[in-house]
Design a protein around this motif. Sequence first.
Motif, PDB file in Angstrom:
ATOM      1  N   UNK A   1       3.270   2.766 -11.144  1.00 41.99           N
ATOM      2  CA  UNK A   1       3.628   3.874 -10.251  1.00 41.99           C
ATOM      3  C   UNK A   1       3.923   5.168 -11.009  1.00 41.99           C
ATOM      4  N   UNK A   2       4.703   5.077 -12.094  1.00 42.88           N
ATOM      5  CA  UNK A   2       5.188   6.282 -12.775  1.00 42.88           C
ATOM      6  C   UNK A   2       4.713   6.436 -14.220  1.00 42.88           C
ATOM      7  N   UNK A   3       4.029   5.448 -14.773  1.00 47.30           N
ATOM      8  CA  UNK A   3       3.641   5.448 -16.175  1.00 47.30           C
ATOM      9  C   UNK A   3       3.066   6.743 -16.711  1.00 47.30           C
ATOM     10  N   UNK A   4       2.006   7.292 -16.095  1.00 47.57           N
ATOM     11  CA  UNK A   4       1.384   8.487 -16.665  1.00 47.57           C
ATOM     12  C   UNK A   4       2.165   9.793 -16.440  1.00 47.57           C
ATOM     13  N   UNK A   5       3.232   9.740 -15.655  1.00 52.10           N
ATOM     14  CA  UNK A   5       3.986  10.961 -15.348  1.00 52.10           C
ATOM     15  C   UNK A   5       4.864  11.368 -16.531  1.00 52.10           C
ATOM     16  N   UNK A   6       5.036  12.671 -16.708  1.00 52.75           N
ATOM     17  CA  UNK A   6       5.936  13.190 -17.743  1.00 52.75           C
ATOM     18  C   UNK A   6       7.370  12.987 -17.247  1.00 52.75           C
ATOM     19  N   UNK A   7       8.191  12.366 -18.081  1.00 54.23           N
ATOM     20  CA  UNK A   7       9.544  11.986 -17.678  1.00 54.23           C
ATOM     21  C   UNK A   7      10.363  13.169 -17.167  1.00 54.23           C
ATOM     22  N   UNK A   8      10.309  14.294 -17.877  1.00 55.32           N
ATOM     23  CA  UNK A   8      11.098  15.468 -17.484  1.00 55.32           C
ATOM     24  C   UNK A   8      10.664  16.046 -16.146  1.00 55.32           C
ATOM     25  N   UNK A   9       9.409  15.848 -15.800  1.00 51.35           N
ATOM     26  CA  UNK A   9       8.852  16.472 -14.596  1.00 51.35           C
ATOM     27  C   UNK A   9       8.934  15.585 -13.363  1.00 51.35           C
ATOM     28  N   UNK A  10       9.447  14.376 -13.518  1.00 57.57           N
ATOM     29  CA  UNK A  10       9.593  13.477 -12.381  1.00 57.57           C
ATOM     30  C   UNK A  10      10.873  13.861 -11.653  1.00 57.57           C
ATOM     31  N   UNK A  11      10.730  14.275 -10.410  1.00 59.08           N
ATOM     32  CA  UNK A  11      11.877  14.812  -9.670  1.00 59.08           C
ATOM     33  C   UNK A  11      12.649  13.717  -8.941  1.00 59.08           C
ATOM     34  N   UNK A  12      13.856  14.060  -8.563  1.00 59.34           N
ATOM     35  CA  UNK A  12      14.698  13.157  -7.770  1.00 59.34           C
ATOM     36  C   UNK A  12      14.017  12.811  -6.452  1.00 59.34           C
ATOM     37  N   UNK A  13      13.307  13.769  -5.890  1.00 60.89           N
ATOM     38  CA  UNK A  13      12.622  13.551  -4.609  1.00 60.89           C
ATOM     39  C   UNK A  13      11.555  12.462  -4.770  1.00 60.89           C
ATOM     40  N   UNK A  14      10.807  12.498  -5.881  1.00 62.62           N
ATOM     41  CA  UNK A  14       9.787  11.478  -6.118  1.00 62.62           C
ATOM     42  C   UNK A  14      10.414  10.092  -6.266  1.00 62.62           C
ATOM     43  N   UNK A  15      11.536  10.025  -6.993  1.00 57.60           N
ATOM     44  CA  UNK A  15      12.216   8.738  -7.135  1.00 57.60           C
ATOM     45  C   UNK A  15      12.702   8.236  -5.779  1.00 57.60           C
ATOM     46  N   UNK A  16      13.269   9.120  -4.952  1.00 55.27           N
ATOM     47  CA  UNK A  16      13.776   8.711  -3.648  1.00 55.27           C
ATOM     48  C   UNK A  16      12.641   8.285  -2.727  1.00 55.27           C
ATOM     49  N   UNK A  17      11.516   8.993  -2.781  1.00 57.14           N
ATOM     50  CA  UNK A  17      10.365   8.611  -1.960  1.00 57.14           C
ATOM     51  C   UNK A  17       9.876   7.208  -2.366  1.00 57.14           C
ATOM     52  N   UNK A  18       9.893   6.922  -3.647  1.00 52.25           N
ATOM     53  CA  UNK A  18       9.482   5.612  -4.149  1.00 52.25           C
ATOM     54  C   UNK A  18      10.424   4.525  -3.633  1.00 52.25           C
ATOM     55  N   UNK A  19      11.734   4.771  -3.679  1.00 55.69           N
ATOM     56  CA  UNK A  19      12.713   3.806  -3.183  1.00 55.69           C
ATOM     57  C   UNK A  19      12.507   3.574  -1.687  1.00 55.69           C
TER      58      UNK A  19
END
Length: 175
Positions: free
Chosen positions: A130-148
């Motif tokens: 799901x998140x592997x290729x994403x840059x860690x700093x650029x992954x937002x709280x909104x993306x994490x919440x949408x995933x949850x």
Amino acid sequence: MPQRFRRTKTPSVYVAHAPSCPAYSADGPRCRCNPSYRGRRRHPVTGKPISQKATKNRSEVLSWLADAELAADLESSRPRPGATLETLGDEWLDGVESGVIGRRRGKGKPYSPTTIAGYRRSWEHVLKPEFGPMVAEETSEVEWQMWVDQLSREGLSRSRIANHVAVASSISPGH
């Protein structure tokens, strides 16, 4: 006359007694003055010693030293600029498996083999795709919440979602 600072039993804390104090010239006698304290630590980048200004408050010195340790811990836990979650996750899991990275609670204690196996499954089968290729700093709280929220809609139990979130939080502490 300059103050004579001596080491104390507490690492990096130094004390200076008044010349009239019995503890001024020897370690044995009991102190009868209001001594001055100062802390000493190394600069995190240059490695040169830094001394704090003298103060009558010993707890102020201890706080100054603790603040430096906390700042160093936070700096070391911050993701490298431009690093992908895949890179950070693989490094984190290698550190957990080798015992270099221990549990957050019970400082220094390694994770149990069953916990490591569960973290590996969570990382390889859920988080990495799901998140592997994403840059860690650029992954937002909104993306994490949408995933949850997506995991919840898929019918995963709260405890399973919490396990995935624990792995994600360990890999990328800002999230």
